[in-house]
Structures are given as C-alpha cells and as structure tokens.
Design a protein around this motif. Structure first.
Motif, PDB file in Angstrom:
ATOM      1  N   GLU A   1     -18.005  44.833  -4.676  1.00 32.66           N
ATOM      2  CA  GLU A   1     -19.168  44.616  -5.537  1.00 32.66           C
ATOM      3  C   GLU A   1     -19.640  45.953  -6.094  1.00 32.66           C
ATOM      4  O   GLU A   1     -19.197  47.022  -5.665  1.00 32.66           O
ATOM      5  CB  GLU A   1     -20.280  43.931  -4.748  1.00 32.66           C
ATOM      6  N   SER A   2     -20.560  45.898  -7.044  1.00 32.42           N
ATOM      7  CA  SER A   2     -20.966  47.096  -7.769  1.00 32.42           C
ATOM      8  C   SER A   2     -21.998  47.921  -7.008  1.00 32.42           C
ATOM      9  O   SER A   2     -22.724  47.426  -6.143  1.00 32.42           O
ATOM     10  CB  SER A   2     -21.554  46.701  -9.127  1.00 32.42           C
ATOM     11  N   THR A   3     -22.066  49.193  -7.362  1.00 30.74           N
ATOM     12  CA  THR A   3     -23.108  50.079  -6.828  1.00 30.74           C
ATOM     13  C   THR A   3     -24.481  49.548  -7.196  1.00 30.74           C
ATOM     14  O   THR A   3     -25.422  49.606  -6.394  1.00 30.74           O
ATOM     15  CB  THR A   3     -22.932  51.502  -7.384  1.00 30.74           C
ATOM     16  N   ASN A   4     -24.609  49.021  -8.413  1.00 30.44           N
ATOM     17  CA  ASN A   4     -25.888  48.484  -8.870  1.00 30.44           C
ATOM     18  C   ASN A   4     -26.387  47.392  -7.934  1.00 30.44           C
ATOM     19  O   ASN A   4     -27.571  47.347  -7.577  1.00 30.44           O
ATOM     20  CB  ASN A   4     -25.735  47.933 -10.287  1.00 30.44           C
ATOM     21  N   LYS A   5     -25.485  46.519  -7.510  1.00 29.69           N
ATOM     22  CA  LYS A   5     -25.890  45.433  -6.624  1.00 29.69           C
ATOM     23  C   LYS A   5     -26.317  45.973  -5.264  1.00 29.69           C
ATOM     24  O   LYS A   5     -27.287  45.495  -4.661  1.00 29.69           O
ATOM     25  CB  LYS A   5     -24.751  44.441  -6.478  1.00 29.69           C
TER      26      LYS A   5
ATOM     27  N   ASN B   1     -24.610  44.564   5.597  1.00 29.88           N
ATOM     28  CA  ASN B   1     -23.869  43.941   4.508  1.00 29.88           C
ATOM     29  C   ASN B   1     -22.684  44.813   4.150  1.00 29.88           C
ATOM     30  O   ASN B   1     -22.614  45.986   4.547  1.00 29.88           O
ATOM     31  CB  ASN B   1     -24.772  43.734   3.294  1.00 29.88           C
ATOM     32  N   SER B   2     -21.768  44.253   3.397  1.00 29.24           N
ATOM     33  CA  SER B   2     -20.567  44.973   2.993  1.00 29.24           C
ATOM     34  C   SER B   2     -20.315  44.722   1.516  1.00 29.24           C
ATOM     35  O   SER B   2     -20.518  43.607   1.032  1.00 29.24           O
ATOM     36  CB  SER B   2     -19.370  44.477   3.818  1.00 29.24           C
ATOM     37  N   PRO B   3     -19.868  45.740   0.780  1.00 27.03           N
ATOM     38  CA  PRO B   3     -19.576  45.526  -0.643  1.00 27.03           C
ATOM     39  C   PRO B   3     -18.312  44.709  -0.874  1.00 27.03           C
ATOM     40  O   PRO B   3     -18.026  44.318  -1.997  1.00 27.03           O
ATOM     41  CB  PRO B   3     -19.404  46.956  -1.178  1.00 27.03           C
ATOM     42  N   GLY B   4     -17.580  44.440   0.187  1.00 25.87           N
ATOM     43  CA  GLY B   4     -16.395  43.600   0.118  1.00 25.87           C
ATOM     44  C   GLY B   4     -16.162  42.975   1.478  1.00 25.87           C
ATOM     45  O   GLY B   4     -17.103  42.631   2.181  1.00 25.87           O
ATOM     46  N   SER B   5     -14.906  42.832   1.862  1.00 25.93           N
ATOM     47  CA  SER B   5     -14.604  42.308   3.192  1.00 25.93           C
ATOM     48  C   SER B   5     -15.026  43.329   4.244  1.00 25.93           C
ATOM     49  O   SER B   5     -15.131  44.530   3.969  1.00 25.93           O
ATOM     50  CB  SER B   5     -13.111  42.016   3.305  1.00 25.93           C
TER      51      SER B   5
END
Length: 648
Positions: free
Chosen positions: A340-344, A326-330
C-alpha cells in the motif's frame, strides 16, 4: 577515655560504610521498590501507562523467519503460516512446497529453518532505517506461531543461534536500536503454537518435538475450532510458553512486549505471573514497561495492559493509550509482494494518534535479510514527513475530540477492512484530525487531503478567544490567513500555497497558536462514525414518515439531530423501531437548536441496545417536510472510550 575528636574521621568512615552495608551484603538499590504481586488487584493498582509510550506514537517491528524463507519463490500471495499450511493438503502451500523444496516427509519445516541462513541480515542497517523513518520504538517478532526463537535461548535448540542464521538476531537488534535512542520491543506469537503444528502429525511431527510440540492423542484432532476444548493447552506447554517470554525479557530488557492471540488460552496464574514478573523486572531496571495484548472482552487485563487492534482502529477517542499494528502488505515478505502507499500509512497514523493511539508498522525483510526497496522508499518518505510535521504528532495529547469527516474506522481482526476496498475509499479533504500540545498552548489540525477549492473550514473548533499575536502555520510552508466565522469556527485561506512544494505531502498539518478553543456543541455530529440519512431516503406517506438510520457503535445509545431549511415549528411524535418492528422508544418532543449550528437535536435514545439498523417512524409528516437530513451518532458524553471498557 576515647578521644572522639582524634578518631572522628574513622567514626564517620565506619558509619558511612555501615549504612551502605559493605561489611555485609551490598544493599541493592532496588530493595525499596514495591514488588507487584501476581494478582489483578496489585497489577491494576501499580500499573501506569508509560510516558514514553504516550509520547512515541510510532514504532516498527519485523515479521521475519522460516516463513519468509519458505515464501521466497512465491509470486501469488504470502503463506504467512507457512509452517502449518505446507502440511495441509487442501492448501496451495502444500503443492508449492513440494514443487520448490520437496516432499513434506523428506523436507519438513524443521529443514527449512536449518536452511534459513540470512546472509544479508545487518541489524545496524535495519535500525538506522527505522530511526530515519521516525520510529521511537522498534524490535523483532521474537517468536512467531512456528515456535522458532529469534534469540539465544537455553530453553530450546530451535533458536537463531543454534539453527539457521547462527546469530542472536534479537540481541543484535536490541544493541542497534537502543544506541540510536529508540525503545526496544519484542513480540510473541507462540500462544497458538500448540495448535499451529497439528498437520505435521501425518508427516514429521516426531522428528522435532521441541519445535512441533509433543505428540497429541487422537481426540485432540477432533475438537471443534473455537471451542473451549480447542483452546485448552497442556500445563507443561503453558509453563514453557511462560519460561520463553521471561527468558527474553530478562536477557534483552524490552520496554514493551506484544502478544498475538493465544495469550488468553493460558491459565490465569500463568498470565498473572507473566505480567507481574515482567513488570517487576523492568521496574527494577528503571524502565517504564507495558504489555500490548488483543483480548478485548471485559477482562481485568484491560486495566493494566495496552489494548492492541490488529489491522484496525478504535472508532472513538480514548482516555488511555492503545495500539494498532498494521502492515503495508503481507506480514511476511514473498517474492511477488505488493504494498500500500505511503499516503495511506500516514493517513492511518494521523487518525490513530488523534484518538490517543500509537501505530506499530510491520516491515517484512526478505529471506536473505534485506529490507525490500519499496519498503525502504516508504520508510524514507515517512521520515521526511515526520521531519516537517512531527511537532503535531510526537509528544502530543488528544484535543476535545479527534476530528470530523465521513470515514469511519474498522476495529480490526475479523472486522479488518479489505485492502482493495480501502484503496477505493482513500481519505479526502473532508477528513480532519486534531491533536494538541501537552501545555494546551497549541492545537494541531491535520487535513488528510488537500482541499480542491483551497478553503478549509475547521468546523469542530469553537473559538472562545483570539490573542493579538494568534497565528496559524502550515508545516513546511508558513503563515496562513484565517477568519473566524459567525459560528465561531475557523476558516483558512490556502489560495497562496504552492501545493507542489516538496515539503507538502500526504497529510497536511496546521499549527494553531494563540487561540482558546473548545469543541462545537454540534461536534459529535461531525464525527466520522456519525450516520447521515438524506431527505431523499425518507419514506413519506400521507400519515407517517419512515427514516432509516444506522448506529455504528453499540452500547452507547444514540443522539439524533435534523438539519432543516428553516426552524421547525412542530412537535415530533413517533417511535424508534428495530427492523423486526419492535418498538424501542416512544417519542414526543420539540426540536432544540444546537448552538452555533443549523442542526436541531430531537432526542436521546438510550434504549437502543447495540449497533445496527433502525427506523425512526414519525406520525406528522409536516415535521420533516423541510428537513434536509437526519444524523444519528453517539451521545456527547459517550464519545470518549474509557480504560477497562471492552471493544464491541
């Protein structure tokens, strides 16, 4: 007569060196290794999930290359498939490219790769950041769909040593990663390359055949996307695909290799040779290898590889280790990137680990080779969280089941959840996930948000025995008061905890020591993939009641329970129907109370063929007059996903 005593040292010397075969060819220490044949049978019989991978839980890889360079002026959204989209006139990338780089006939993707010089790439800085973030394995995207090899290759001039950075990106990263004690990986996405560059046919395809691939006949461009013909690849191209993989594995000795989609488009013998050759290479090096791949169908490879779900997760605990990337963005960085957040990220990690998965996080450097500051901050926050909570993650194994709550999981790819939608559905304190130590001495419970009433009931746990020195500790804080409830679950009193403690953040881990535990009999009704229909949703008439319910995971049947205000005294008589009115099962049974709960099990329905919406039609309305809700879930013995089963 030979004097044995006089020459005994010479005789011992000759015997010793003879057995080492130094008078002939030196014996290879790996000669006794059993070679894995290129067959499904041999691969299945000889494959073992690596212990290091079962223990690692968290890794990092990097999408970085020509696509990053192309997106450097982009404030709106990433064109991840830049090398394809820049040639498609219907794509916004077409005009974007003309605006910032020039006409596609004059400045093609091949020219961007020449310009991609990455002046600020520093492998040691990357690896140090990955290490501090808590990653146990890491590595580059070795080749993406664009066919640009991020290593020193003799198979194509389109590699990072001869073009662009003029550096062995994979080699430098391997050295930096391994010396910090992490395992090394490489990912391969060139299974789609044969189709990726189709739009270049109108532009500069003939200028770089080793990059774009050979010229195709006109009939090639009219095949239907997704058809068998669409997935048919020339044999020469397949063999080059394989040669590139095996050149990388031989040269850089990865512990894990990952394949994006397209692997399954290759001929059977190509795939078998890839698996067997890589596994034999790695075993000869004393490694424990695995291949991560995305084919979920009922295929033999599921028995000797690691299943990966892109931007998704398996909805059940498994008896085998799997992977989410997965990626926190693109995937590729662009100038206007949002994250996206660290929490997520940590909530996802905990959910994945509780189900026997590992989390592979993508970090996209910018076009110069720097890790963007928001991602640096995220990685440092994750590292700080691991320092406090890592005991409940690393080296752990699954408990009796993964947890309790209301939020179910996406299976990824086409079922991947939309990021904006997921932002509105953050995990709450109702979500609890469990792991355990390998020696069974400790159970770890993670609550994914802090309970507002400072009470936490671990409803899925059934306490069988409590030792005199039993304790529950909150990571980053200390001992927590607890009590055992009448139903043998555990309740924690968190009222004394200062939630502003900097060590307490994101997901909160508890260590349970000195308890003999089991799973509550009602535990499968607590799983997030269970579906609840409240009494307000029952459709009641004089003669019957219609209760809609949903099965979220197919091919597993359904287990139905009611919660009542008081013990029911009526038999349930009715039927289960699909939404077309077809009767799937006639029912006449009595409700049986589930131990340690206020739930009453009604029946097990095996006739439900797949996930979907259904109706429970009840003939005696009195039965549900006192009902509070209906819960539908999978059967208890179907809550563990087995190796070799495909994900529907």
């Amino acid at each position: 007569m030979l004097n044995i005593k006089k020459y005994r040292f010479l005789i011992i010397f000759i015997y010793f060196f003879y057995n080492l075969n130094l008078f002939g060819q030196i014996k290879n220490v790996n000669d006794d290794l059993k070679k894995i044949a290129a067959t499904h049978k041999s691969l299945t019989e000889n494959y073992k999930t690596p212990e290091w991978f079962s223990n690692a839980k968290f890794g990092i890889y990097t999408h970085w290359g020509g696509a990053t360079y192309g997106n450097q002026y982009n404030d709106e959204r990433a064109f991840g498939w830049y090398g394809r989209l820049m040639y498609l006139e219907r794509s916004p990338a077409f005009e974007y490219h003309k605006k910032y780089f020039g006409n596609q006939n004059e400045v093609g993707y091949k020219d961007l790769l020449e310009q991609f010089n990455a002046p600020k790439f520093n492998a040691d800085e990357w690896a140090e950041l990955f290490f501090k973030a808590g990653a146990k394995f890491a590595g580059p995207v070795a080749v993406h769909h664009d066919n640009f090899l991020m290593w020193d290759s003799k198979l194509s001039p389109w590699n990072s040593v001869q073009k662009g950075p003029k550096r062995d990106v994979s080699g430098e990263l391997r050295e930096a990663i391994v010396k910090r004690g992490m395992k090394f990986m490489g990912s391969f996405h060139h299974g789609f390359t044969y189709r990726f560059y189709e739009p270049t046919a109108k532009f500069d395809m003939k200028d770089a055949p080793m990059l774009y691939g050979p010229e195709r006949p006109d009939s090639y461009f009219t095949t239907v996307r997704g058809s068998k013909e669409f997935k048919t690849i020339d044999r020469d191209f397949q063999e080059l695909f394989l040669d590139k993989v095996l050149e990388f594995t031989k040269k850089y000795k990865p512990d894990l290799i990952y394949f994006d989609f397209g692997l399954g488009w290759n001929d059977e013998d190509i795939k078998l040779k890839m698996y067997s050759t890589y596994y034999n290479q790695a075993l000869a090096n004393g490694q424990e290898p695995t291949v991560a791949q995305k084919e979920r169908e009922d295929i033999p490879e599921l028995r000797y590889s690691t299943l990966d779900l892109e931007r998704g997760r398996i909805g059940f605990m498994t008896d085998h280790v799997w992977l989410t990337d997965n990626s926190p963005g693109s995937w590729f960085h662009y100038r206007g990137a949002k994250f996206e957040s660290t929490n997520k990220m940590i909530d996802r990690l905990v959910d994945i680990v509780s189900k026997n998965g590992c989390f592979l996080l993508n970090i996209g450097p910018d076009y110069e080779g720097k890790i963007p500051e928001p991602l640096k901050k995220m990685l440092m926050e994750m590292g700080a969280w691991f320092e406090v909570n890592g005991e409940g993650i690393y080296n752990t194994r699954t408990w009796f089941n993964y947890g309790e709550g209301i939020k179910s999981s996406s299976k990824g790819h086409n079922a991947a959840t939309n990021s904006e939608k997921e932002e509105e559905e953050n995990y709450s304190s109702k979500e609890i996930r469990y792991t355990r130590s390998q020696n069974f001495k400790n159970v770890y419970a993670f609550v994914l948000d802090w309970p507002k009433n400072n009470k936490l009931n671990l409803k899925a746990i059934k306490v069988l025995r409590v030792d005199k020195d039993a304790s529950i500790n909150l990571f980053g804080y200390g001992s927590i008061p607890f009590s055992i409830k009448d139903n043998k679950s555990i309740e924690l009193d968190l009222s004394a905890v200062d939630i502003n403690n900097k060590k307490l953040n994101f997901s909160y881990g508890f260590k349970l020591t000195g308890f003999e535990t089991a799973w509550q009999e009602s535990g499968h009704f607590l799983l997030p993939n269970a579906h609840t229909t409240l009494a307000s949703e029952f459709r009641v008439s004089e003669k019957k009641v219609e209760i809609p319910f949903v099965i979220k995971n197919g091919k597993r049947g359904a287990h139905i329970a009611f919660e009542f205000k008081e013990t029911p005294k009526y038999y349930l008589k009715g039927r289960v129907k699909d939404l077309n009115g077809n009767i799937l099962k006639e029912i006449r049974t009595k409700a049986d109370r589930i131990e340690n709960s206020n739930l009453y099990s009604i029946t097990i329905i095996d006739e439900i063929p797949k996930k979907g919406e259904y109706l429970l039609e009840v003939d005696n309305p009195k039965f549900v007059k006192e009902a509070i809700k209906l819960i539908a879930t999978v059967k208890r013995d179907k809550t563990i996903h087995k190796r070799g089963e495909f994900i529907d």
